[in-house]
Write a protein that holds these residues in place. Structure first.
Motif: not given
Length: 155
Positions: A62, A66, A71, A78
């Motif tokens: 993640a 990122y 996002f 996501w």
């Protein structure tokens, strides 16, 4: 600097969220130990260590996505992570709060499938982020087999 802080925050938040089930749905040790289990069932402490490592790998995945895309640039990643997270948390609810071995086993299958989907989606953004999820996929498949075996042994 802002990007680094954000990336670290994503790692910490992801790890904390995936670890939440331990606190939200604690294991009823007496009930769990009373279940019939196959000989190849890992000890509870081994399972805990494996999940802790997997949560680090998921969180690193993640953080990598990122750092590269934030996002908005990786919405499908996501979304897949969110779906997998909810299903992952649901396993502990079904297994330890509801003590419903069939629901937990079915949920475990969905954890494995959504982990695989997350790995596939991650590859679109980063091969490293995708490969970090391979142990999660493999463990989820093993956990699904174990869960269905325990269910069948306790009918």
């Amino acid at each position: 600097m802002k990007k680094i802080v954000g990336t670290i925050a994503v790692f910490i938040i992801t790890y904390a969220l995936f670890s939440a089930a331990d606190y939200l749905f604690p294991v009823d040790q007496e009930w769990y130990h009373s279940l019939s289990k196959p000989e190849w069932t890992p000890s509870g402490s081994t399972i805990g260590v494996i999940w802790a490592i997997l949560f680090v790998l998921i969180s690193l995945s993640a953080a990598i996505v990122y750092a590269a895309f934030r996002f908005k640039g990786a919405k499908s990643y996501w979304f897949a992570l969110l779906i997998n997270y909810v299903i992952n948390q649901a396993f502990s609810y079904f297994q330890f709060t509801q003590k419903n071995l069939l629901a937990a086993s079915i949920d475990s299958l969905f954890v494995a499938l959504t982990a695989l989907a997350l790995m596939i989606v991650a590859k679109k953004y980063s091969k490293v982020a995708s490969y970090l999820l391979l142990p999660y996929v493999l463990w989820s498949v093993f956990a699904t087999i174990l869960s269905f075996t325990i269910y069948s042994m306790n009918l």
